[in-house]
Design an enzyme around this catalytic site. Sequence first.
Site, short mmCIF file in Angstrom:
data_model
loop_
_atom_site.label_atom_id
_atom_site.label_comp_id
_atom_site.label_asym_id
_atom_site.label_seq_id
_atom_site.Cartn_x
_atom_site.Cartn_y
_atom_site.Cartn_z
CB SER A 139 -0.89 -0.01 1.25
OG SER A 139 -1.51 1.24 1.48
CE1 TYR A 152 -4.11 -2.10 4.94
CE2 TYR A 152 -3.14 0.07 4.61
CZ TYR A 152 -3.71 -1.08 4.10
OH TYR A 152 -3.86 -1.22 2.74
#
Length: 244
Positions: A139, A152
């Site tokens: 990401s 995350y």
Amino acid sequence: MGRLGERVAIVTGGAGGIGSAVARALAAEGASVVIADVRDAEGTGLAADLGHPARFVHLDVTSEDDWQRVLADTERELGPVSVLANIAGIIDWGPMEEQGPAAFRRVVDVNLTGVWLGMRAVAPSLRRAGGGVIVNMSSLAGLTAYAGVGAYAASKWGLRGLTRAAALEPAPDGVRVCSVHPGAIRTRMTAGFGDAYTAGQPIPRFGEPEEVARMVLFIVMDATSRRAVRSSWTAASWPGRRPS
């Protein structure tokens, strides 16, 4: 037949979002796609939509036993794996002080440990296939940081490092390991986010899963087109490898 005819691909998180877009892109190019997810109904429906030889398998990426079962069934029914797309991922929103240890560990277990288990399980199959590619879905959060998504971000930064380290090991056997780092993509994970969330981006809009899938397909096509080309370097000369 398509440019990926006779290739076998496992796509984790393949039942929805980016994973389903990747599964569709690979299947459209003729690959035999194994849609691996914990969402049985959605995965079964997608496999039916794609048709033979796409199939759904239940896979908890944090379970070593699940990985071994899925790999054994895939090799028995379809042959060695040429492509592993590690797309499965979760997120837990909220300030660090409000996030419990169990939630933090769960995010890291799925997003990072699950990828490690997958690469560890499938690497021998990629070698038996004569080479191939592993694509790990990281990401933009693996390159920078955002408030409220500490677990995350940690998992995606870790995945970036894991990918770089893992890429050095099977490279002499014709296996490439890559990571992809999308920004904000319109999926279930970002449902409810308004356009203001993307206002600071150079292109101020949400990306679509199909756009990420095209990048994955580009990486896979380049890797599989050269799958028979082996490195002339020996294990002894490769950095980080011990002489056999």
